[in-house]
Design an enzyme around this catalytic site. Structure first.
Site, PDB file in Angstrom:
ATOM      1  N   ARG A 136      46.050  37.028  47.302  1.00 33.84           N
ATOM      2  CA  ARG A 136      46.428  37.093  45.879  1.00 33.84           C
ATOM      3  C   ARG A 136      47.948  37.143  45.739  1.00 33.84           C
ATOM      4  O   ARG A 136      48.495  36.619  44.760  1.00 33.84           O
ATOM      5  CB  ARG A 136      45.768  38.319  45.219  1.00 33.84           C
ATOM      6  CG  ARG A 136      45.891  38.317  43.704  1.00 33.84           C
ATOM      7  CD  ARG A 136      45.052  39.400  43.063  1.00 33.84           C
ATOM      8  NE  ARG A 136      45.579  40.742  43.324  1.00 33.84           N
ATOM      9  CZ  ARG A 136      45.014  41.860  42.911  1.00 33.84           C
ATOM     10  NH1 ARG A 136      43.871  41.813  42.239  1.00 33.84           N
ATOM     11  NH2 ARG A 136      45.546  43.034  43.188  1.00 33.84           N
ATOM     12  N   ARG A 151      52.584  42.107  36.599  1.00 34.88           N
ATOM     13  CA  ARG A 151      52.723  41.051  37.612  1.00 34.88           C
ATOM     14  C   ARG A 151      53.237  39.792  36.911  1.00 34.88           C
ATOM     15  O   ARG A 151      53.188  39.700  35.680  1.00 34.88           O
ATOM     16  CB  ARG A 151      51.353  40.759  38.239  1.00 34.88           C
ATOM     17  CG  ARG A 151      50.837  41.926  39.059  1.00 34.88           C
ATOM     18  CD  ARG A 151      49.401  41.679  39.523  1.00 34.88           C
ATOM     19  NE  ARG A 151      48.863  42.868  40.161  1.00 34.88           N
ATOM     20  CZ  ARG A 151      47.583  43.192  40.178  1.00 34.88           C
ATOM     21  NH1 ARG A 151      46.672  42.425  39.575  1.00 34.88           N
ATOM     22  NH2 ARG A 151      47.175  44.285  40.793  1.00 34.88           N
ATOM     23  N   ARG A 157      46.368  50.359  48.661  1.00 35.01           N
ATOM     24  CA  ARG A 157      45.128  49.908  48.020  1.00 35.01           C
ATOM     25  C   ARG A 157      43.982  49.849  49.024  1.00 35.01           C
ATOM     26  O   ARG A 157      42.846  50.181  48.689  1.00 35.01           O
ATOM     27  CB  ARG A 157      45.340  48.546  47.340  1.00 35.01           C
ATOM     28  CG  ARG A 157      46.023  48.686  46.003  1.00 35.01           C
ATOM     29  CD  ARG A 157      46.635  47.406  45.485  1.00 35.01           C
ATOM     30  NE  ARG A 157      47.464  47.706  44.319  1.00 35.01           N
ATOM     31  CZ  ARG A 157      47.055  47.596  43.057  1.00 35.01           C
ATOM     32  NH1 ARG A 157      45.867  47.142  42.792  1.00 35.01           N
ATOM     33  NH2 ARG A 157      47.851  47.927  42.058  1.00 35.01           N
ATOM     34  N   GLY A 210      37.365  41.394  43.373  1.00 37.14           N
ATOM     35  CA  GLY A 210      37.009  40.260  42.513  1.00 37.14           C
ATOM     36  C   GLY A 210      36.554  40.652  41.117  1.00 37.14           C
ATOM     37  O   GLY A 210      35.998  39.825  40.391  1.00 37.14           O
ATOM     38  N   ASN A 256      30.103  40.928  46.251  1.00 34.96           N
ATOM     39  CA  ASN A 256      30.866  39.720  45.982  1.00 34.96           C
ATOM     40  C   ASN A 256      31.287  39.074  47.299  1.00 34.96           C
ATOM     41  O   ASN A 256      32.429  39.205  47.736  1.00 34.96           O
ATOM     42  CB  ASN A 256      32.080  40.015  45.110  1.00 34.96           C
ATOM     43  CG  ASN A 256      32.808  38.732  44.720  1.00 34.96           C
ATOM     44  OD1 ASN A 256      32.259  37.630  44.860  1.00 34.96           O
ATOM     45  ND2 ASN A 256      34.032  38.868  44.250  1.00 34.96           N
TER      46      ASN A 256
HETATM   47  N1  LIG Z   1      40.540  54.764  35.043  1.00 39.14           N
HETATM   48  C1  LIG Z   1      41.043  53.571  34.741  1.00 39.14           C
HETATM   49  N2  LIG Z   1      41.238  52.668  35.699  1.00 39.14           N
HETATM   50  C2  LIG Z   1      41.742  51.469  35.362  1.00 39.14           C
HETATM   51  C3  LIG Z   1      42.042  51.127  34.040  1.00 39.14           C
HETATM   52  N3  LIG Z   1      42.506  49.855  34.014  1.00 39.14           N
HETATM   53  C4  LIG Z   1      42.480  49.417  35.273  1.00 39.14           C
HETATM   54  N4  LIG Z   1      42.018  50.394  36.092  1.00 39.14           N
HETATM   55  C5  LIG Z   1      41.780  50.334  37.530  1.00 39.14           C
HETATM   56  O1  LIG Z   1      43.005  50.490  38.195  1.00 39.14           O
HETATM   57  C6  LIG Z   1      42.916  49.835  39.443  1.00 39.14           C
HETATM   58  C7  LIG Z   1      44.164  49.022  39.682  1.00 39.14           C
HETATM   59  O2  LIG Z   1      44.225  47.973  38.750  1.00 39.14           O
HETATM   60  P1  LIG Z   1      45.340  46.851  38.895  1.00 39.14           P
HETATM   61  O3  LIG Z   1      46.663  47.494  39.083  1.00 39.14           O
HETATM   62  O4  LIG Z   1      45.185  45.905  37.768  1.00 39.14           O
HETATM   63  O5  LIG Z   1      44.986  46.183  40.287  1.00 39.14           O
HETATM   64  P2  LIG Z   1      43.735  45.322  40.774  1.00 39.14           P
HETATM   65  O6  LIG Z   1      42.489  46.085  40.567  1.00 39.14           O
HETATM   66  O7  LIG Z   1      44.054  45.137  42.206  1.00 39.14           O
HETATM   67  O8  LIG Z   1      43.767  44.037  40.021  1.00 39.14           O
HETATM   68  C8  LIG Z   1      41.626  49.041  39.416  1.00 39.14           C
HETATM   69  O9  LIG Z   1      40.649  49.764  40.160  1.00 39.14           O
HETATM   70  C9  LIG Z   1      41.239  48.999  37.986  1.00 39.14           C
HETATM   71  O10 LIG Z   1      39.839  48.954  37.824  1.00 39.14           O
HETATM   72  C10 LIG Z   1      41.803  52.103  33.040  1.00 39.14           C
HETATM   73  O11 LIG Z   1      42.015  51.908  31.844  1.00 39.14           O
HETATM   74  N5  LIG Z   1      41.310  53.288  33.438  1.00 39.14           N
HETATM   75  N1  LIG Z   2      33.917  35.869  46.296  1.00 35.73           N
HETATM   76  C1  LIG Z   2      35.185  35.626  46.548  1.00 35.73           C
HETATM   77  N2  LIG Z   2      35.542  34.927  47.650  1.00 35.73           N
HETATM   78  C2  LIG Z   2      36.846  34.678  47.923  1.00 35.73           C
HETATM   79  N3  LIG Z   2      37.876  35.063  47.149  1.00 35.73           N
HETATM   80  C3  LIG Z   2      37.572  35.771  46.031  1.00 35.73           C
HETATM   81  C4  LIG Z   2      36.229  36.082  45.678  1.00 35.73           C
HETATM   82  N4  LIG Z   2      36.259  36.783  44.531  1.00 35.73           N
HETATM   83  C5  LIG Z   2      37.559  36.893  44.184  1.00 35.73           C
HETATM   84  N5  LIG Z   2      38.348  36.291  45.066  1.00 35.73           N
HETATM   85  C6  LIG Z   2      39.821  36.229  45.087  1.00 35.73           C
HETATM   86  O1  LIG Z   2      40.258  37.507  45.520  1.00 35.73           O
HETATM   87  C7  LIG Z   2      41.463  37.891  44.874  1.00 35.73           C
HETATM   88  C8  LIG Z   2      41.254  39.247  44.204  1.00 35.73           C
HETATM   89  O2  LIG Z   2      40.371  39.062  43.112  1.00 35.73           O
HETATM   90  P1  LIG Z   2      40.618  39.874  41.749  1.00 35.73           P
HETATM   91  O3  LIG Z   2      39.645  39.324  40.769  1.00 35.73           O
HETATM   92  O4  LIG Z   2      42.060  39.840  41.399  1.00 35.73           O
HETATM   93  O5  LIG Z   2      40.195  41.345  42.225  1.00 35.73           O
HETATM   94  P2  LIG Z   2      40.251  42.734  41.461  1.00 35.73           P
HETATM   95  O6  LIG Z   2      40.363  42.451  40.003  1.00 35.73           O
HETATM   96  O7  LIG Z   2      38.979  43.420  41.831  1.00 35.73           O
HETATM   97  O8  LIG Z   2      41.454  43.445  42.000  1.00 35.73           O
HETATM   98  C9  LIG Z   2      41.807  36.787  43.893  1.00 35.73           C
HETATM   99  O9  LIG Z   2      42.791  35.966  44.476  1.00 35.73           O
HETATM  100  C10 LIG Z   2      40.485  36.013  43.725  1.00 35.73           C
HETATM  101  O10 LIG Z   2      40.691  34.663  43.477  1.00 35.73           O
END
Ligand SMILES: Nc1nc2c(ncn2[C@@H]2O[C@H](COP(=O)(O)OP(=O)(O)O)[C@@H](O)[C@H]2O)c(=O)[nH]1
Ligand SMILES: Nc1ncnc2c1ncn2[C@@H]1O[C@H](COP(=O)(O)OP(=O)(O)O)[C@@H](O)[C@H]1O
Length: 403
Positions: A268, A175, A279, A147, A302
């Site tokens: 998601r 995405r 992941r 989240g 969260n």
């Molecule tokens: N080290 C590093 N990690 C990043 C950066 N941007 C995103 N991430 C991390 O990469 C991971 C994957 O991000 P993303 O592909 O957007 O997937 P999500 O976290 O599932 O939304 C997450 O843990 C992010 O916090 C960056 O600039 N540097």
């Molecule tokens: N507290 C919560 N309870 C239920 N669903 C949540 C909560 N926080 C986030 N989500 C949902 O979980 C999914 C992942 O959240 P996201 O913000 O994309 O996670 P992250 O950025 O850490 O990868 C999204 O669909 C979001 O709407």
């Protein structure tokens, strides 16, 4: 009040009288720190100052072209320079807008020392001075699907003028709803690796099989807008930031359970089954590291989103428990022209220049208060306080204005 002495670069051959370097009118400045002199390019009166840096090492008698990190100031027609604390030089650009008037060249800060050690070269780093009490950047980490993005979006939506998102680079594919330059800078691995080699990144890491990184520019853009920067990065990236010089606060977001994390990731609907499994595997290690590494000063659970968001706001002093107002800063005063002089009293730099209108010529002064400086390279130097003072007032009044 000790007025900084002015001298020209050709004086280099003769040696320097003191540790202050100051020259306006479009010529070079030469500033002595320790046994080195830092010369920043100028030229004749009509030329544009390029801000090229050269270092003269008096102990070896050599001239060095250093590796220059950070965003180089835009050219101008004249500047002055003054050494601060033996580790950086303040540059005042004459005739420039307020947001571009004050720059620091770091020559011996911990960041520069670290980069000098790792590269084996002479390194200097530019950092722009940003006015006002912009707070420390915020690093948010946590497993995929916990989240982070949701919480950051809520914060940015409720406080658009306070926070700015550091847009990372990534080699992963966008995405459906993601926009280049807004959610990420989507990039090719080769291009990103080249930029990393050239020192353009604050940190980078391989996450879930892709390269992610925060460019220095991504953080600077936010600071330039006078906003507090939020970085959404993984634990490896947070570790690099912590080990570096970006003075930040570190928050780790924890899921209520692995089952709930899986549910959120699946709901998601942005990843393939294979990516979801990867992941989830990485999430376990990330949570262990997050909790045991000592990087994070704050942990938020969260479970209930609204509850977690409330706790995040409380932690950032946005729930009314901390006064987040900054004092109002005057915007409508004249800035130093190309010709000005600079002196220093403790943490205050006094910039003096002559201004004339149709009837009179008068002396004007601007104070640059360095007391609350924060941050620095890589990124911006925050917390500059700049204000005009009335130089025609009597002595005690002027001291009041300076204190
Ligand atoms: N080290 C590093 N990690 C990043 C950066 N941007 C995103 N991430 C991390 O990469 C991971 C994957 O991000 P993303 O592909 O957007 O997937 P999500 O976290 O599932 O939304 C997450 O843990 C992010 O916090 C960056 O600039 N540097
Ligand atoms: N507290 C919560 N309870 C239920 N669903 C949540 C909560 N926080 C986030 N989500 C949902 O979980 C999914 C992942 O959240 P996201 O913000 O994309 O996670 P992250 O950025 O850490 O990868 C999204 O669909 C979001 O709407």
């Amino acid at each position: 009040m000790g007025e900084a002495a002015a001298f020209l670069v050709h004086d280099l051959k003769e040696g320097f009288p003191n540790g202050f370097g100051l020259k306006s009118k479009g010529c070079e400045t030469a500033t002595v720190i320790g046994n080195k002199t830092y010369v920043v390019d100028g030229g004749c009166d009509d030329s544009i100052l390029s801000f090229r840096v050269q270092v003269f090492d008096h102990s070896t008698g050599t001239r060095i072209d250093p590796v220059v990190l950070g965003t180089i100031p835009e050219p101008c027609k004249g500047h002055s320079a003054i050494a601060l604390n033996e580790d950086r030089i303040l540059f005042i650009k004459g005739g420039s807008p307020l947001h571009d008037s004050f720059w620091f060249l770091e020559v011996n800060t911990p960041y520069v020392q670290e980069r000098t050690r790792s590269s084996g070269c002479e390194v200097v780093a530019w950092s722009k001075g940003v006015r006002g009490a912009v707070e420390k950047p915020i690093v948010v980490s946590g497993p995929s699907g916990v989240g982070k993005g949701t919480l950051i979006s809520m914060l940015m939506k409720e406080f658009p003028s306070l926070f700015g998102f550091s847009v990372s680079h990534t080699t992963r594919a966008p995405r459906n709803m993601e926009k280049d330059g807004l959610h990420y800078h989507f990039t090719e691995r080769n291009a990103m690796e080249k930029d990393i080699k050239e020192g353009k990144f604050l940190e980078f890491a391989s996450v879930h099989g892709n390269l992610y990184g925060t460019s220095v520019e991504a953080v600077e853009v936010v600071a330039d807008a006078g906003k507090r920067c939020i970085l959404d990065i993984d634990v490896q990236g947070a570790r690099s930031v912590k080990a570096g010089s970006l003075d930040a606060i570190f928050i780790f977001i924890c899921p209520p359970s692995m089952a709930e994390l899986e549910k959120r990731l699946r709901a998601r609907g942005t990843e393939t089954e294979e990516q979801i499994l990867k992941r989830l595997r990485n999430a376990k290690a990330e949570i262990v590291q997050g909790e045991s590494s000592g990087i994070f000063g704050h942990f938020l659970y969260n479970d209930n989103l609204e509850e977690c968001y409330k706790n995040l706001k409380k932690l950032l002093g946005l729930d009314g428990s901390v006064n987040t107002c900054t004092k109002s800063i005057p915007e409508d005063f004249d800035l130093p022209p190309i010709v000005h002089s600079v002196s220093r009293i403790d943490n205050k730099i006094i910039i003096t220049y002559r201004a004339s209108d149709l009837k009179n010529e008068s002396q004007k002064m601007i104070v640059l208060d360095l007391t609350s400086l924060k941050g620095g390279a890589p990124g911006r130097t925050r917390g500059l306080d700049v204000y005009p003072i009335d130089s025609v007032s009597n002595g005690s009044n002027m001291i009041n204005q300076l204190s």
